[in-house]
Write a protein that holds these residues in place. Structure first.
Motif, PDB file in Angstrom:
ATOM      1  N   GLY A  32      55.557   1.692  15.107  1.00 12.27           N
ATOM      2  CA  GLY A  32      54.435   0.817  14.775  1.00 12.27           C
ATOM      3  C   GLY A  32      54.565   0.250  13.369  1.00 12.27           C
ATOM      4  O   GLY A  32      54.347  -0.935  13.124  1.00 12.27           O
ATOM      5  N   LYS A  38      57.465  -4.123  21.258  1.00 15.24           N
ATOM      6  CA  LYS A  38      56.259  -3.614  21.918  1.00 15.24           C
ATOM      7  C   LYS A  38      56.587  -2.709  23.099  1.00 15.24           C
ATOM      8  O   LYS A  38      55.879  -1.742  23.351  1.00 15.24           O
ATOM      9  CB  LYS A  38      55.376  -4.774  22.369  1.00 15.24           C
ATOM     10  CG  LYS A  38      54.717  -5.461  21.203  1.00 15.24           C
ATOM     11  CD  LYS A  38      53.821  -6.582  21.652  1.00 15.24           C
ATOM     12  CE  LYS A  38      53.133  -7.148  20.414  1.00 15.24           C
ATOM     13  NZ  LYS A  38      52.974  -8.564  20.450  1.00 15.24           N
ATOM     14  N   LYS A  89      45.684   4.121  24.810  1.00 12.38           N
ATOM     15  CA  LYS A  89      46.559   3.311  25.670  1.00 12.38           C
ATOM     16  C   LYS A  89      45.839   2.057  26.146  1.00 12.38           C
ATOM     17  O   LYS A  89      46.383   0.960  26.115  1.00 12.38           O
ATOM     18  CB  LYS A  89      47.009   4.128  26.886  1.00 12.38           C
ATOM     19  CG  LYS A  89      48.224   4.974  26.618  1.00 12.38           C
ATOM     20  CD  LYS A  89      48.641   5.774  27.816  1.00 12.38           C
ATOM     21  CE  LYS A  89      49.225   4.922  28.909  1.00 12.38           C
ATOM     22  NZ  LYS A  89      49.869   5.712  29.967  1.00 12.38           N
ATOM     23  N   TYR A  92      45.352  -0.380  23.293  1.00 10.78           N
ATOM     24  CA  TYR A  92      46.636  -1.001  22.972  1.00 10.78           C
ATOM     25  C   TYR A  92      46.931  -2.124  23.980  1.00 10.78           C
ATOM     26  O   TYR A  92      47.306  -3.229  23.600  1.00 10.78           O
ATOM     27  CB  TYR A  92      47.746   0.049  22.986  1.00 10.78           C
ATOM     28  CG  TYR A  92      49.123  -0.529  22.734  1.00 10.78           C
ATOM     29  CD1 TYR A  92      49.470  -0.990  21.463  1.00 10.78           C
ATOM     30  CD2 TYR A  92      50.054  -0.627  23.755  1.00 10.78           C
ATOM     31  CE1 TYR A  92      50.729  -1.536  21.230  1.00 10.78           C
ATOM     32  CE2 TYR A  92      51.304  -1.168  23.524  1.00 10.78           C
ATOM     33  CZ  TYR A  92      51.638  -1.621  22.256  1.00 10.78           C
ATOM     34  OH  TYR A  92      52.872  -2.165  22.029  1.00 10.78           O
ATOM     35  N   ASN A  93      46.719  -1.818  25.258  1.00 13.16           N
ATOM     36  CA  ASN A  93      47.001  -2.813  26.301  1.00 13.16           C
ATOM     37  C   ASN A  93      46.047  -4.002  26.234  1.00 13.16           C
ATOM     38  O   ASN A  93      46.467  -5.142  26.357  1.00 13.16           O
ATOM     39  CB  ASN A  93      46.972  -2.164  27.689  1.00 13.16           C
ATOM     40  CG  ASN A  93      48.138  -1.202  27.866  1.00 13.16           C
ATOM     41  OD1 ASN A  93      49.205  -1.377  27.268  1.00 13.16           O
ATOM     42  ND2 ASN A  93      47.948  -0.159  28.651  1.00 13.16           N
ATOM     43  N   SER A  95      44.509  -5.075  23.650  1.00 17.74           N
ATOM     44  CA  SER A  95      44.691  -5.815  22.396  1.00 17.74           C
ATOM     45  C   SER A  95      45.935  -6.696  22.456  1.00 17.74           C
ATOM     46  O   SER A  95      46.312  -7.330  21.479  1.00 17.74           O
ATOM     47  CB  SER A  95      44.828  -4.850  21.212  1.00 17.74           C
ATOM     48  OG  SER A  95      46.103  -4.221  21.250  1.00 17.74           O
ATOM     49  N   GLY A  97      48.934  -5.517  22.823  1.00 16.97           N
ATOM     50  CA  GLY A  97      50.033  -4.813  22.150  1.00 16.97           C
ATOM     51  C   GLY A  97      49.948  -4.859  20.637  1.00 16.97           C
ATOM     52  O   GLY A  97      50.962  -4.889  19.954  1.00 16.97           O
ATOM     53  N   ASN A  98      48.722  -4.834  20.113  1.00 19.49           N
ATOM     54  CA  ASN A  98      48.529  -4.865  18.661  1.00 19.49           C
ATOM     55  C   ASN A  98      48.969  -3.533  18.052  1.00 19.49           C
ATOM     56  O   ASN A  98      48.416  -2.479  18.355  1.00 19.49           O
ATOM     57  CB  ASN A  98      47.051  -5.122  18.353  1.00 19.49           C
ATOM     58  CG  ASN A  98      46.787  -5.283  16.880  1.00 19.49           C
ATOM     59  OD1 ASN A  98      47.544  -4.787  16.040  1.00 19.49           O
ATOM     60  ND2 ASN A  98      45.716  -5.974  16.559  1.00 19.49           N
ATOM     61  N   LEU A  99      49.973  -3.580  17.184  1.00 23.07           N
ATOM     62  CA  LEU A  99      50.531  -2.345  16.620  1.00 23.07           C
ATOM     63  C   LEU A  99      49.555  -1.646  15.674  1.00 23.07           C
ATOM     64  O   LEU A  99      49.677  -0.445  15.434  1.00 23.07           O
ATOM     65  CB  LEU A  99      51.858  -2.645  15.920  1.00 23.07           C
ATOM     66  CG  LEU A  99      52.967  -3.065  16.890  1.00 23.07           C
ATOM     67  CD1 LEU A  99      54.204  -3.531  16.143  1.00 23.07           C
ATOM     68  CD2 LEU A  99      53.333  -1.945  17.843  1.00 23.07           C
ATOM     69  N   VAL A 101      46.601  -0.914  16.365  1.00 16.81           N
ATOM     70  CA  VAL A 101      45.929   0.078  17.219  1.00 16.81           C
ATOM     71  C   VAL A 101      46.688   1.399  17.145  1.00 16.81           C
ATOM     72  O   VAL A 101      46.100   2.476  17.014  1.00 16.81           O
ATOM     73  CB  VAL A 101      45.834  -0.420  18.691  1.00 16.81           C
ATOM     74  CG1 VAL A 101      45.333   0.673  19.618  1.00 16.81           C
ATOM     75  CG2 VAL A 101      44.939  -1.649  18.786  1.00 16.81           C
ATOM     76  N   ILE A 102      48.025   1.311  17.190  1.00 22.08           N
ATOM     77  CA  ILE A 102      48.868   2.514  17.140  1.00 22.08           C
ATOM     78  C   ILE A 102      48.776   3.186  15.778  1.00 22.08           C
ATOM     79  O   ILE A 102      48.623   4.398  15.678  1.00 22.08           O
ATOM     80  CB  ILE A 102      50.350   2.152  17.438  1.00 22.08           C
ATOM     81  CG1 ILE A 102      50.475   1.551  18.833  1.00 22.08           C
ATOM     82  CG2 ILE A 102      51.264   3.362  17.278  1.00 22.08           C
ATOM     83  CD1 ILE A 102      49.984   2.416  19.960  1.00 22.08           C
TER      84      ILE A 102
END
Length: 132
Positions: A32, A38, A89, A92-93, A95, A97-99, A101-102
């Motif tokens: 991340g 991604k 999860k 993340y999905n 968004s 795939g906004n890193l 979030v991770i």
């Protein structure tokens, strides 16, 4: 935040799984931070999800085998954590795939793991060493 010996519960199966957990959580955080592909982050999230469920199931089976009195409390904590992972999860999905979030979730994961191992899992190790 890597696994450290003071997080050992004294049961090698559980300790080995915790070490793997920390390695994967670290890898997720690094991916991340470095804006890695991604798909790689998605793969790691899936791995963490599967591995967490396997680890919790193994730990719960072990607790039952030694008739650990704190089983229900542990089971509830595990269930709550799996719900949190599912939310990460899903966030993340949704968004796209906004890193970020991770990165934000990672601290929560490592904090939870460290506290859970220190406060709850260590008691399993202590109980397993007592004569029954």
């Amino acid at each position: 935040m890597p696994w450290t010996p003071n997080l050992s519960v004294g049961i090698s199966m559980i300790d080995d799984q915790h070490k793997m957990w920390f390695q994967k959580a670290e890898a997720l955080f690094e991916a991340g931070k470095n804006n890695r592909a991604k798909e790689y982050v998605g793969e790691l999230l899936d791995f963490l999800d599967d591995y967490t469920k396997k680890h919790f199931a193994d730990e719960e089976k072990y607790m039952l085998s030694i008739q650990y009195p704190g089983y229900q409390e542990q089971k509830a904590a595990h269930t709550a954590f799996i719900a949190q992972l599912n939310k990460i999860k899903s966030d993340y999905n949704t968004s796209g795939g906004n890193l970020l979030v991770i990165l934000n979730a990672n601290q929560m994961i490592l904090d939870w793991l460290t506290k859970h191992i220190s406060n709850m899992d260590k008691k399993i190790g202590e109980f397993s060493k007592k004569p029954h």
